[in-house]
Design a protein around this motif. Structure first.
Motif, PDB file in Angstrom:
ATOM      1  N   UNK A 147       0.835  -1.192   0.000  1.00 40.38           N
ATOM      2  CA  UNK A 147       0.000   0.000   0.000  1.00 40.38           C
ATOM      3  C   UNK A 147       0.872   1.245   0.000  1.00 40.38           C
ATOM      4  N   UNK A 148       0.405   2.297  -0.698  1.00 38.46           N
ATOM      5  CA  UNK A 148       1.114   3.579  -0.682  1.00 38.46           C
ATOM      6  C   UNK A 148       0.125   4.699  -0.960  1.00 38.46           C
ATOM      7  N   UNK A 185       8.573  23.556  -3.228  1.00 38.91           N
ATOM      8  CA  UNK A 185       9.203  22.485  -4.005  1.00 38.91           C
ATOM      9  C   UNK A 185       9.894  21.447  -3.123  1.00 38.91           C
ATOM     10  N   UNK A 186      10.221  21.811  -1.883  1.00 39.84           N
ATOM     11  CA  UNK A 186      10.867  20.845  -0.989  1.00 39.84           C
ATOM     12  C   UNK A 186       9.966  19.657  -0.660  1.00 39.84           C
ATOM     13  N   UNK A 187       8.675  19.775  -0.972  1.00 37.78           N
ATOM     14  CA  UNK A 187       7.766  18.656  -0.750  1.00 37.78           C
ATOM     15  C   UNK A 187       8.192  17.448  -1.583  1.00 37.78           C
ATOM     16  N   UNK A 188       8.873  17.695  -2.715  1.00 45.52           N
ATOM     17  CA  UNK A 188       9.364  16.592  -3.547  1.00 45.52           C
ATOM     18  C   UNK A 188      10.332  15.719  -2.758  1.00 45.52           C
ATOM     19  N   UNK A 189      11.266  16.357  -2.049  1.00 42.26           N
ATOM     20  CA  UNK A 189      12.239  15.606  -1.264  1.00 42.26           C
ATOM     21  C   UNK A 189      11.550  14.776  -0.188  1.00 42.26           C
ATOM     22  N   UNK A 190      10.515  15.337   0.416  1.00 41.52           N
ATOM     23  CA  UNK A 190       9.787  14.627   1.470  1.00 41.52           C
ATOM     24  C   UNK A 190       9.166  13.348   0.924  1.00 41.52           C
ATOM     25  N   UNK A 191       8.496  13.455  -0.224  1.00 42.69           N
ATOM     26  CA  UNK A 191       7.802  12.286  -0.767  1.00 42.69           C
ATOM     27  C   UNK A 191       8.765  11.283  -1.405  1.00 42.69           C
ATOM     28  N   UNK A 192       9.852  11.764  -1.989  1.00 38.87           N
ATOM     29  CA  UNK A 192      10.854  10.828  -2.507  1.00 38.87           C
ATOM     30  C   UNK A 192      11.470  10.050  -1.344  1.00 38.87           C
ATOM     31  N   UNK A 193      11.697  10.738  -0.220  1.00 38.20           N
ATOM     32  CA  UNK A 193      12.220  10.064   0.970  1.00 38.20           C
ATOM     33  C   UNK A 193      11.258   8.984   1.460  1.00 38.20           C
ATOM     34  N   UNK A 194       9.965   9.281   1.424  1.00 40.18           N
ATOM     35  CA  UNK A 194       8.958   8.291   1.831  1.00 40.18           C
ATOM     36  C   UNK A 194       8.955   7.097   0.878  1.00 40.18           C
ATOM     37  N   UNK A 195       9.076   7.398  -0.418  1.00 39.38           N
ATOM     38  CA  UNK A 195       9.130   6.323  -1.399  1.00 39.38           C
ATOM     39  C   UNK A 195      10.370   5.463  -1.187  1.00 39.38           C
ATOM     40  N   UNK A 197      12.009   4.978   1.577  1.00 38.66           N
ATOM     41  CA  UNK A 197      11.820   4.195   2.797  1.00 38.66           C
ATOM     42  C   UNK A 197      10.949   2.977   2.530  1.00 38.66           C
ATOM     43  N   UNK A 198       9.881   3.185   1.747  1.00 32.33           N
ATOM     44  CA  UNK A 198       8.996   2.072   1.385  1.00 32.33           C
ATOM     45  C   UNK A 198       9.773   0.997   0.633  1.00 32.33           C
ATOM     46  N   UNK A 199      10.599   1.423  -0.321  1.00 30.35           N
ATOM     47  CA  UNK A 199      11.394   0.472  -1.094  1.00 30.35           C
ATOM     48  C   UNK A 199      12.442  -0.215  -0.222  1.00 30.35           C
ATOM     49  N   UNK A 200      13.057   0.556   0.689  1.00 35.57           N
ATOM     50  CA  UNK A 200      14.049  -0.020   1.603  1.00 35.57           C
ATOM     51  C   UNK A 200      13.446  -1.133   2.450  1.00 35.57           C
ATOM     52  N   UNK A 227      25.279   5.360   2.274  1.00 39.60           N
ATOM     53  CA  UNK A 227      24.536   5.753   3.475  1.00 39.60           C
ATOM     54  C   UNK A 227      23.600   6.912   3.205  1.00 39.60           C
ATOM     55  N   UNK A 228      23.998   7.787   2.244  1.00 41.98           N
ATOM     56  CA  UNK A 228      23.170   8.967   1.957  1.00 41.98           C
ATOM     57  C   UNK A 228      22.123   8.678   0.891  1.00 41.98           C
ATOM     58  N   UNK A 229      22.203   7.518   0.265  1.00 42.90           N
ATOM     59  CA  UNK A 229      21.249   7.206  -0.787  1.00 42.90           C
ATOM     60  C   UNK A 229      21.618   7.812  -2.121  1.00 42.90           C
ATOM     61  N   UNK A 230      22.847   8.407  -2.220  1.00 46.08           N
ATOM     62  CA  UNK A 230      23.276   9.038  -3.467  1.00 46.08           C
ATOM     63  C   UNK A 230      24.133   8.070  -4.279  1.00 46.08           C
ATOM     64  N   UNK A 231      24.132   8.299  -5.586  1.00 44.44           N
ATOM     65  CA  UNK A 231      24.930   7.460  -6.466  1.00 44.44           C
ATOM     66  C   UNK A 231      25.899   8.329  -7.254  1.00 44.44           C
TER      67      UNK A 231
END
Length: 231
Positions: A147-148, A185-195, A197-200, A227-231
């Motif tokens: 669920x998401x 626009x910072x709301x994008x970072x919030x929701x990408x972080x949630x996504x 976390x869901x994938x993690x 650790x930062x999730x960056x590539x």
């Protein structure tokens, strides 16, 4: 996917919206000024417009939109002039369908346009771990349904449909919230972080890459993450 229907006939507008609703979400505008504003303010996968509109014609909408966007445009019009059809196609429309139209043909023409613009257009995404059904908006990871919330789904679908291409924060914001949104626009970072976390939680965060200072990218190949999730 997101669509915009511009038609001053409320019944026809709703009918087209219902047909396109099989493929994604649909917004409606009922005159040319409103339609152009919405088309410029949000990132749509397809705009369907009548030519004969109050306040601003469909021809003017195409001309103005083509100055700023390559968004696909399908004309569905009662104007049955060969000259107008030629003009509309020459200035940037992708296809032209006369009214009255067959529902199946309208859907088929919309799907054909989407395939031309988007090589990743289909009803479902599948890789070794993940199945995302665009019609039912259901996500399955490793055989289990997950669920998401709506915005997390919208971001996931946008990234998957643009997979292997970097999508900036601005592009995600304009696509999902729209230029006229009061949200920052910072709301994008919030929701990408949630996504993420869901994938993690399901061992699949490696499909979602954060490209530092550029944006995000979905890959069909799962990569190890820092650790930062960056590539």
């Amino acid at each position: 996917m997101k669509f915009l229907v511009i038609d001053d006939n409320i019944v026809i507008n709703q009918s087209i919206a219902d047909i396109l609703g099989r493929l994604g979400k649909c917004d409606s505008a009922y005159d040319g000024v409103e339609g152009l504003y919405m088309a410029e303010a949000k990132a749509y996968d397809l705009v369907v417009t009548e030519l004969a509109l109050p306040k601003k014609s469909g021809i003017d909408i195409i001309k103005e939109l083509r100055k700023k966007s390559n968004c696909p445009i399908l004309i569905v019009s009662a104007v049955n002039s060969v000259e107008k059809r030629i003009e509309a196609l020459r200035i940037g429309a992708d296809d032209y369908l006369n009214k009255p139209f067959n529902n199946g043909e309208l859907l088929a023409r919309a799907e054909a346009i989407l395939r031309r613009y988007n090589n990743n257009f289909s009803s479902k995404y599948v890789n070794s771990d993940i199945v995302l059904d665009y019609n039912s908006k259901m996500l399955k990871i490793k055989g289990e349904y997950v669920k998401m919330s709506g915005k997390i789904y919208d971001i996931l679908e946008c990234l998957i449909r643009s997979r292997n291409i970097i999508v900036s924060k601005d592009q995600l914001f304009n696509k999902i919230w729209g230029l006229d949104s009061d949200t920052v626009i910072t709301v994008v970072e919030v929701y990408v972080s949630k996504l993420r976390k869901l994938l993690e939680n399901h061992g699949c965060a490696g499909y979602l890459k954060t490209i530092k200072n550029l944006g995000y990218m979905w890959s069909d190949t799962k990569h190890p993450i820092s650790d930062e999730g960056d590539f």
